[in-house]
Design an enzyme around this catalytic site. Sequence first.
Site, mmCIF file in Angstrom:
data_model
loop_
_atom_site.group_PDB
_atom_site.id
_atom_site.type_symbol
_atom_site.label_atom_id
_atom_site.label_comp_id
_atom_site.label_asym_id
_atom_site.label_seq_id
_atom_site.Cartn_x
_atom_site.Cartn_y
_atom_site.Cartn_z
ATOM 1 N N LYS A 13 0.830 -1.215 0.000
ATOM 2 C CA LYS A 13 0.000 0.000 0.000
ATOM 3 C C LYS A 13 0.859 1.258 0.000
ATOM 4 O O LYS A 13 0.645 2.172 -0.782
ATOM 5 C CB LYS A 13 -0.914 0.045 1.239
ATOM 6 C CG LYS A 13 -1.865 -1.118 1.372
ATOM 7 C CD LYS A 13 -2.732 -0.979 2.617
ATOM 8 C CE LYS A 13 -1.956 -0.970 3.917
ATOM 9 N NZ LYS A 13 -1.242 -2.243 4.200
ATOM 10 N N ARG A 88 -9.245 1.365 8.777
ATOM 11 C CA ARG A 88 -8.831 -0.011 9.052
ATOM 12 C C ARG A 88 -9.890 -0.783 9.813
ATOM 13 O O ARG A 88 -9.700 -1.957 10.093
ATOM 14 C CB ARG A 88 -7.567 0.046 9.911
ATOM 15 C CG ARG A 88 -6.313 -0.483 9.231
ATOM 16 C CD ARG A 88 -5.201 -0.360 10.250
ATOM 17 N NE ARG A 88 -4.039 -1.113 9.925
ATOM 18 C CZ ARG A 88 -2.950 -0.607 9.351
ATOM 19 N NH1 ARG A 88 -2.917 0.646 8.971
ATOM 20 N NH2 ARG A 88 -1.904 -1.363 9.157
ATOM 21 N N ARG A 127 11.537 -6.056 4.636
ATOM 22 C CA ARG A 127 11.244 -4.616 4.575
ATOM 23 C C ARG A 127 12.219 -3.837 5.449
ATOM 24 O O ARG A 127 12.522 -4.238 6.567
ATOM 25 C CB ARG A 127 9.813 -4.346 5.046
ATOM 26 C CG ARG A 127 9.544 -2.840 5.213
ATOM 27 C CD ARG A 127 8.092 -2.478 5.095
ATOM 28 N NE ARG A 127 7.292 -2.889 6.235
ATOM 29 C CZ ARG A 127 5.983 -2.635 6.330
ATOM 30 N NH1 ARG A 127 5.351 -1.994 5.372
ATOM 31 N NH2 ARG A 127 5.309 -3.052 7.384
ATOM 32 N N ARG A 160 11.526 -2.551 11.194
ATOM 33 C CA ARG A 160 10.571 -2.075 12.203
ATOM 34 C C ARG A 160 10.327 -3.167 13.239
ATOM 35 O O ARG A 160 10.243 -4.333 12.893
ATOM 36 C CB ARG A 160 9.246 -1.703 11.536
ATOM 37 C CG ARG A 160 9.140 -0.244 11.189
ATOM 38 C CD ARG A 160 8.008 0.033 10.234
ATOM 39 N NE ARG A 160 6.719 -0.528 10.643
ATOM 40 C CZ ARG A 160 5.613 -0.442 9.907
ATOM 41 N NH1 ARG A 160 5.643 0.163 8.738
ATOM 42 N NH2 ARG A 160 4.481 -0.976 10.329
ATOM 43 N N ARG A 171 -0.560 -9.194 13.325
ATOM 44 C CA ARG A 171 -1.108 -8.124 12.488
ATOM 45 C C ARG A 171 -1.957 -8.705 11.368
ATOM 46 O O ARG A 171 -2.959 -8.108 10.976
ATOM 47 C CB ARG A 171 0.033 -7.264 11.933
ATOM 48 C CG ARG A 171 0.705 -6.460 13.038
ATOM 49 C CD ARG A 171 2.030 -5.888 12.615
ATOM 50 N NE ARG A 171 1.880 -4.923 11.552
ATOM 51 C CZ ARG A 171 2.871 -4.554 10.750
ATOM 52 N NH1 ARG A 171 4.066 -5.089 10.888
ATOM 53 N NH2 ARG A 171 2.667 -3.661 9.832
HETATM 54 P P1 ADP Z 1 1.628 -1.417 7.452
HETATM 55 O O1 ADP Z 1 2.113 -0.368 6.479
HETATM 56 O O2 ADP Z 1 2.607 -2.513 7.603
HETATM 57 O O3 ADP Z 1 0.251 -1.897 7.139
HETATM 58 P P2 ADP Z 1 1.156 0.773 9.206
HETATM 59 O O4 ADP Z 1 2.357 1.623 9.195
HETATM 60 O O5 ADP Z 1 0.012 1.168 8.348
HETATM 61 O O6 ADP Z 1 1.587 -0.711 8.858
HETATM 62 O O7 ADP Z 1 0.613 0.597 10.675
HETATM 63 C C1 ADP Z 1 1.455 0.258 11.747
HETATM 64 C C2 ADP Z 1 0.620 0.186 13.025
HETATM 65 O O8 ADP Z 1 0.055 1.492 13.304
HETATM 66 C C3 ADP Z 1 -0.585 -0.737 12.983
HETATM 67 O O9 ADP Z 1 -0.243 -2.089 13.262
HETATM 68 C C4 ADP Z 1 -1.474 -0.129 14.061
HETATM 69 O O10 ADP Z 1 -1.011 -0.450 15.360
HETATM 70 C C5 ADP Z 1 -1.249 1.366 13.856
HETATM 71 N N1 ADP Z 1 -2.226 1.950 12.923
HETATM 72 C C6 ADP Z 1 -1.964 2.512 11.720
HETATM 73 N N2 ADP Z 1 -3.093 2.944 11.126
HETATM 74 C C7 ADP Z 1 -4.121 2.630 11.975
HETATM 75 C C8 ADP Z 1 -5.543 2.805 11.925
HETATM 76 N N3 ADP Z 1 -6.156 3.373 10.874
HETATM 77 N N4 ADP Z 1 -6.262 2.361 12.993
HETATM 78 C C9 ADP Z 1 -5.665 1.790 14.053
HETATM 79 N N5 ADP Z 1 -4.349 1.585 14.147
HETATM 80 C C10 ADP Z 1 -3.568 2.000 13.129
HETATM 81 P P1 ADP Z 2 2.299 -1.740 3.213
HETATM 82 O O1 ADP Z 2 2.328 -0.244 3.171
HETATM 83 O O2 ADP Z 2 1.074 -2.327 2.576
HETATM 84 O O3 ADP Z 2 2.516 -2.278 4.585
HETATM 85 P P2 ADP Z 2 4.885 -1.604 1.815
HETATM 86 O O4 ADP Z 2 4.577 -0.708 0.663
HETATM 87 O O5 ADP Z 2 5.672 -1.055 2.929
HETATM 88 O O6 ADP Z 2 3.509 -2.296 2.342
HETATM 89 O O7 ADP Z 2 5.611 -2.914 1.229
HETATM 90 C C1 ADP Z 2 6.006 -3.987 2.095
HETATM 91 C C2 ADP Z 2 7.366 -4.523 1.653
HETATM 92 O O8 ADP Z 2 7.227 -5.217 0.413
HETATM 93 C C3 ADP Z 2 8.418 -3.445 1.416
HETATM 94 O O9 ADP Z 2 9.662 -3.978 1.778
HETATM 95 C C4 ADP Z 2 8.344 -3.182 -0.074
HETATM 96 O O10 ADP Z 2 9.583 -2.707 -0.602
HETATM 97 C C5 ADP Z 2 7.992 -4.564 -0.625
HETATM 98 N N1 ADP Z 2 7.106 -4.535 -1.807
HETATM 99 C C6 ADP Z 2 6.087 -3.672 -2.072
HETATM 100 N N2 ADP Z 2 5.475 -3.966 -3.248
HETATM 101 C C7 ADP Z 2 6.115 -5.059 -3.747
HETATM 102 C C8 ADP Z 2 5.960 -5.860 -4.949
HETATM 103 N N3 ADP Z 2 4.988 -5.597 -5.843
HETATM 104 N N4 ADP Z 2 6.808 -6.904 -5.105
HETATM 105 C C9 ADP Z 2 7.767 -7.194 -4.177
HETATM 106 N N5 ADP Z 2 7.970 -6.476 -3.042
HETATM 107 C C10 ADP Z 2 7.155 -5.428 -2.814
#
Ligand code: ADP
Ligand code: ADP
Length: 218
Positions: A13, A88, A127, A160, A171
């Site tokens: 995302k 979410r 990541r 992270r 998660r």
């Molecule tokens: P990822 O990119 O791996 O999906 P995020 O950076 O979006 O992770 O989120 C990391 C953490 O921040 C989540 O596991 C949650 O604890 C918190 N968080 C982020 N966005 C929300 C939301 N919209 N509602 C509740 N918790 C959130």
């Molecule tokens: P999210 O915001 O949904 O948690 P990220 O954009 O941070 O996800 O991506 C999660 C991990 O996967 C990162 O290390 C990123 O570089 C990698 N990644 C993202 N898109 C792809 C893809 N299409 N193929 C392989 N790796 C990817």
Amino acid sequence: MKIIMLGAPGAGKGTQAKKIAEKYGIPHISTGDIFRANLKAGTPLGLKAKEYMDKGALVPDSLTLELIMDRFANPDCANGYVLDGFPRTIPQAEALTEALKKNNDEVDYAIDVDVPDEVIVNRMSGRRACVNCGATYHIVFNAPKVEGKCDTCGADLILRNDDKPETVQNRLSVYHEQTQPLIDYYNGFGKLRSVDGTKEMSEVFDAIVDILENKESK
Ligand code: ADP
Ligand code: ADP
Ligand code: ZN
């Protein structure tokens, strides 16, 4: 243009949201990034959020909504935004729908980046995130030019805390229970579009641009 990115943690995302924001000149709003910035600055909000984030749980809706509504008030949101990690939960989605409705407005698309759980676990362990600007890399699929350093700002890259395998499992369960229902929610409004998130980053991006420019084939 108002876009929501849906998908499991690690689906890509953030990666896609950054590219969309750049292409269309709208802000990329990541609630996770905002929580982490607050944590780094040691604000009361950051300290409260940390308890939940460390466990892989969601931060309570009330706290999250306060934060995001505040963010929407920023003038840079006038032409829309791409939301990454919000909403979410169903209550968050309903609150967003209501807030937009007050201005006779609605989201354009909710884009589900579809990636199976097995692939996610792999992605998360590789990541690396920039401690300064939030950019994300992958040690295999999207390596930084200089190992351990951010291409954009030069700061250190870290694994992270919540990307360690034990927390990732948590998660993912939270995602299936609380966030996946949003797929049906947005489908019900005719706003849902899906892309295959297992493809290469550039292919996923092309599929999203086709959707945003109404060129999708189905
Ligand atoms: P990822 O990119 O791996 O999906 P995020 O950076 O979006 O992770 O989120 C990391 C953490 O921040 C989540 O596991 C949650 O604890 C918190 N968080 C982020 N966005 C929300 C939301 N919209 N509602 C509740 N918790 C959130
Ligand atoms: P999210 O915001 O949904 O948690 P990220 O954009 O941070 O996800 O991506 C999660 C991990 O996967 C990162 O290390 C990123 O570089 C990698 N990644 C993202 N898109 C792809 C893809 N299409 N193929 C392989 N790796 C990817
Ligand atoms: Zn950086």
